[in-house]
Design a protein around this motif. Structure first.
Motif, PDB file in Angstrom:
ATOM      1  N   GLN A  63      59.809  25.606  74.261  1.00  0.00           N
ATOM      2  CA  GLN A  63      59.442  24.176  74.212  1.00  0.00           C
ATOM      3  C   GLN A  63      60.545  23.364  73.535  1.00  0.00           C
ATOM      4  O   GLN A  63      60.937  22.315  74.013  1.00  0.00           O
ATOM      5  N   LEU A  64      61.027  23.861  72.396  1.00  0.00           N
ATOM      6  CA  LEU A  64      62.079  23.153  71.668  1.00  0.00           C
ATOM      7  C   LEU A  64      63.345  23.047  72.507  1.00  0.00           C
ATOM      8  O   LEU A  64      63.989  21.997  72.551  1.00  0.00           O
ATOM      9  N   GLU A  65      63.711  24.140  73.180  1.00  0.00           N
ATOM     10  CA  GLU A  65      64.919  24.119  74.012  1.00  0.00           C
ATOM     11  C   GLU A  65      64.777  23.135  75.167  1.00  0.00           C
ATOM     12  O   GLU A  65      65.736  22.469  75.533  1.00  0.00           O
ATOM     13  N   SER A  66      63.569  22.998  75.718  1.00  0.00           N
ATOM     14  CA  SER A  66      63.360  22.035  76.802  1.00  0.00           C
ATOM     15  C   SER A  66      63.524  20.600  76.302  1.00  0.00           C
ATOM     16  O   SER A  66      63.778  19.692  77.082  1.00  0.00           O
ATOM     17  N   LEU A  67      63.387  20.406  74.990  1.00  0.00           N
ATOM     18  CA  LEU A  67      63.562  19.091  74.368  1.00  0.00           C
ATOM     19  C   LEU A  67      64.964  18.916  73.782  1.00  0.00           C
ATOM     20  O   LEU A  67      65.243  17.933  73.105  1.00  0.00           O
ATOM     21  N   ILE A  78      69.018  15.644  62.420  1.00  0.00           N
ATOM     22  CA  ILE A  78      68.008  16.299  61.587  1.00  0.00           C
ATOM     23  C   ILE A  78      66.664  15.592  61.723  1.00  0.00           C
ATOM     24  O   ILE A  78      65.622  16.231  61.889  1.00  0.00           O
ATOM     25  N   HIS A  79      66.680  14.263  61.703  1.00  0.00           N
ATOM     26  CA  HIS A  79      65.433  13.505  61.840  1.00  0.00           C
ATOM     27  C   HIS A  79      64.788  13.740  63.208  1.00  0.00           C
ATOM     28  O   HIS A  79      63.560  13.813  63.315  1.00  0.00           O
ATOM     29  N   ARG A  80      65.602  13.886  64.236  1.00  0.00           N
ATOM     30  CA  ARG A  80      65.068  14.153  65.577  1.00  0.00           C
ATOM     31  C   ARG A  80      64.344  15.499  65.618  1.00  0.00           C
ATOM     32  O   ARG A  80      63.241  15.617  66.153  1.00  0.00           O
ATOM     33  N   VAL A  81      64.950  16.528  65.045  1.00  0.00           N
ATOM     34  CA  VAL A  81      64.310  17.846  65.014  1.00  0.00           C
ATOM     35  C   VAL A  81      63.008  17.795  64.222  1.00  0.00           C
ATOM     36  O   VAL A  81      61.983  18.325  64.653  1.00  0.00           O
ATOM     37  N   LEU A  82      63.025  17.124  63.077  1.00  0.00           N
ATOM     38  CA  LEU A  82      61.811  17.009  62.273  1.00  0.00           C
ATOM     39  C   LEU A  82      60.710  16.261  63.019  1.00  0.00           C
ATOM     40  O   LEU A  82      59.538  16.638  62.954  1.00  0.00           O
ATOM     41  N   ALA A  83      61.091  15.222  63.752  1.00  0.00           N
ATOM     42  CA  ALA A  83      60.098  14.473  64.534  1.00  0.00           C
ATOM     43  C   ALA A  83      59.494  15.355  65.627  1.00  0.00           C
ATOM     44  O   ALA A  83      58.281  15.326  65.857  1.00  0.00           O
ATOM     45  N   ALA A 124      78.797  19.790  63.178  1.00  0.00           N
ATOM     46  CA  ALA A 124      78.837  18.327  63.164  1.00  0.00           C
ATOM     47  C   ALA A 124      77.457  17.738  63.428  1.00  0.00           C
ATOM     48  O   ALA A 124      77.198  17.163  64.471  1.00  0.00           O
ATOM     49  N   LEU A 125      76.560  17.886  62.468  1.00  0.00           N
ATOM     50  CA  LEU A 125      75.225  17.317  62.591  1.00  0.00           C
ATOM     51  C   LEU A 125      75.150  16.011  61.817  1.00  0.00           C
ATOM     52  O   LEU A 125      75.755  15.866  60.762  1.00  0.00           O
ATOM     53  N   THR A 126      74.390  15.086  62.348  1.00  0.00           N
ATOM     54  CA  THR A 126      74.182  13.810  61.669  1.00  0.00           C
ATOM     55  C   THR A 126      72.760  13.772  61.097  1.00  0.00           C
ATOM     56  O   THR A 126      71.913  14.600  61.463  1.00  0.00           O
ATOM     57  N   ASP A 127      72.515  12.801  60.259  1.00  0.00           N
ATOM     58  CA  ASP A 127      71.153  12.607  59.764  1.00  0.00           C
ATOM     59  C   ASP A 127      70.195  12.362  60.921  1.00  0.00           C
ATOM     60  O   ASP A 127      69.053  12.826  60.903  1.00  0.00           O
TER      61      ASP A 127
END
Length: 85
Positions: free
Chosen positions: A32-36, A66-71, A60-63
Motif C-alpha cells: 500500500q505504501l509503495e503504491s503511494l 517526512i510530513h508526507r510519510v507521517l500523513a 536528500a529528504l526534506t521536512d
C-alpha cells in the motif's frame, strides 16, 4: 490497529523500524505504501518473520517528505484497505 516504533537505543538513527500488529501484515502495508510512493523495507525474511517495516531516513529528504510519510501513516484508509493476515 496500533503500531509501535522499535527501541531506538538498539538501532541506527537513520532507520525507523515499525512493529505492526499481527492482524496487519507488514507486506500488505508495504505494498500500500509503495503504491503511494513511499518505499519501505519489508521483504527480507528477518523483517517478515517479525512483521516489521523499516524506513530509511538517509539521503536528500526534506521536512515535506517526512510530513508526507507521517500523513500517509496516519490516514486510517491505509489500514482499512490492508487485508488481514
Amino acid at each position: 490497529r496500533q503500531m509501535c516504533i522499535r527501541d531506538r537505543d538498539q538501532s541506527s538513527p537513520g532507520i525507523i523500524t515499525l512493529t505492526l500488529p499481527p492482524d496487519c501484515p507488514a507486506l500488505a502495508v508495504a505494498d500500500q505504501l509503495e503504491s503511494l510512493g513511499c518505499l519501505v523495507y519489508s521483504r527480507s525474511h528477518w523483517l517478515r518473520s517479525r512483521n516489521w517495516l523499516q524506513f530509511c531516513l538517509m539521503g536528500a529528504l526534506t521536512d515535506d517528505d517526512i510530513h508526507r510519510v507521517l500523513a500517509i501513516l496516519s490516514d486510517s484508509s491505509l489500514w482499512r484497505n490492508t487485508p488481514s493476515a
